[in-house]
Scaffold this active site. Structure first.
Site, mmCIF file in Angstrom:
data_model
loop_
_atom_site.group_PDB
_atom_site.id
_atom_site.type_symbol
_atom_site.label_atom_id
_atom_site.label_comp_id
_atom_site.label_asym_id
_atom_site.label_seq_id
_atom_site.Cartn_x
_atom_site.Cartn_y
_atom_site.Cartn_z
ATOM 1 N N HIS A 90 29.622 18.483 -13.532
ATOM 2 C CA HIS A 90 30.293 19.059 -12.153
ATOM 3 C C HIS A 90 30.712 18.154 -11.092
ATOM 4 C CE1 HIS A 90 32.411 21.346 -8.748
ATOM 5 N NE2 HIS A 90 31.497 20.977 -8.344
ATOM 6 N N ASP B 174 37.391 17.570 -4.451
ATOM 7 C CA ASP B 174 36.189 17.374 -5.182
ATOM 8 C C ASP B 174 35.802 19.040 -5.053
ATOM 9 O OD1 ASP B 174 33.514 17.402 -4.168
ATOM 10 O OD2 ASP B 174 34.218 15.921 -3.003
ATOM 11 N N SER B 175 35.231 20.250 -5.386
ATOM 12 C CA SER B 175 34.870 21.401 -5.482
ATOM 13 C C SER B 175 35.537 21.885 -4.598
ATOM 14 C CB SER B 175 33.829 20.724 -5.665
ATOM 15 O OG SER B 175 32.674 21.851 -5.825
ATOM 16 N N ALA B 176 34.580 22.418 -3.186
ATOM 17 C CA ALA B 176 35.010 23.789 -2.763
ATOM 18 C C ALA B 176 36.291 22.399 -1.505
ATOM 19 C CB ALA B 176 33.668 23.673 -1.528
ATOM 20 N N TRP C 247 36.793 24.230 -6.903
ATOM 21 C CA TRP C 247 35.957 25.855 -6.256
ATOM 22 C C TRP C 247 37.361 26.313 -5.966
ATOM 23 C CZ3 TRP C 247 32.706 27.560 -2.293
ATOM 24 C CH2 TRP C 247 31.431 28.985 -3.269
#
Length: 316
Positions: free
Chosen positions: A293, A163-165, A199
């Site tokens: 997010h 997830d994300s980064a 990301w």
């Protein structure tokens, strides 16, 4: 392939969208040096253990091993008393400066139970003290080793998820694994990828990013840009190892991506889906209107339960 989910946010999501940023004390950047000092102070207080408190009876329900051969922890856990059928290497989010969160463990534990899976969760070195160079080779070696394990034992192929980064991290790992195969003529690769609002472009220049950020109650561009500089170190943030969404997207494992439009990173996710189609990468992108997010890893949300069903179908 990009799919737009037609539904409006649930009532519970609307509450979470208001409460979560307050609980996490979300605010934009004051100044770079103050933020650096704040993050370093906070990191110095963090316990050196997997945060399992949101998973009731974790010790009773899961086996847990810690591999420190790289010089930092890699947590490996799986459901007790069940045959492991595959491995999921999970990259946690947090802007490359925050550690594994209890919600990451809760989501990963749900995957482990539903897939009869082993979870491999690297607690990689964090910015601002560390950059991508301090963990990249070890992370790629880790993924290759578990992909080889699957080949040798007859388990289902390795899944890369994040997830994300962490989503950007596992995309960069997949690219590195592909590049090793191209260089050596053979080698293991992952079988599939699952990305939650990854990301993937640390330049923050995707069209519409400023406008989407103005609506995002949780992520702030000032901090995003600073954390990107920290992670890149002395290197340009455009490097594919740092911004894998700007790199070569051909010959990658089939992937499923979730993101909402109440998210600063949504424009970059849209660009990733467009570039994937042009490169022939089989990426299914699920965009949900007005969702936060990484909404898809918060299990109490109806939208997250829907995302989990899609994930299980995708990995079946």
């Amino acid at each position: 392939m990009a799919l737009l989910a037609p539904s409006s946010p649930s009532a519970l999501h609307q509450v979470v969208a208001k409460v979560l940023p307050r609980v996490r004390r979300a605010r934009d950047l004051d100044d770079a040096e103050s933020e650096r000092r704040r993050i370093l102070r906070w990191q110095s207080t963090l316990p050196d253990a997997l945060p399992t408190r949101l998973v009731p009876g974790f010790e009773r329900r899961f086996t847990l091993e810690v591999d420190r051969s790289a010089g930092w922890p890699v947590y490996v856990f799986s459901p007790r008393g069940r045959r492991v059928r595959r491995t999921v290497l999970y990259g946690h989010g947090g802007g490359y400066m925050a550690p594994i969160d209890p919600f990451h463990v809760l989501h990963a534990a749900s995957l482990a139970r539903r897939l009869d899976a082993r979870i491999v969760m690297p607690d990689y070195p964090l910015a601002p003290t560390h950059t991508w160079r301090d963990s990249r080779d070890d992370l790629v070696d880790l993924a290759v080793a578990w992909a080889e394990h699957a080949d040798c034992t007859g388990e289902k192929p390795l899944v890369l998820a994040g997830d994300s980064a962490g989503g950007g991290l596992v995309l960069a790992i997949a690219q590195a694994m592909r590049d090793r195969v191209r260089r050596d003529g053979s080698g293991p690769t992952a079988g599939a990828m699952v990305l939650h609002a990854p990301w993937v472009d640390l330049t923050s220049t995707a069209p519409g990013t400023e406008e989407f950020s103005a609506r995002d109650p949780w992520l702030f561009l000032g901090k995003i840009r600073l954390y990107a500089q920290w992670w890149a170190g002395a290197e340009p943030v455009e490097r594919p190892e740092v911004s894998p969404g700007l790199g070569d997207l051909s010959d990658l494992p089939p992937a499923l991506m979730f993101h909402g439009t109440l998210d600063t990173l949504a424009p970059a996710c849209r660009v990733l889906a467009e570039r994937a189609e042009a490169a022939g990468w089989q990426l299914t992108s699920i965009e949900e209107r007005d969702l936060l997010h990484v909404y898809s890893i918060f299990p109490l949300l109806p939208e997250a339960r829907r995302a989990m069903r899609r994930t299980l179908d995708f990995l079946a």
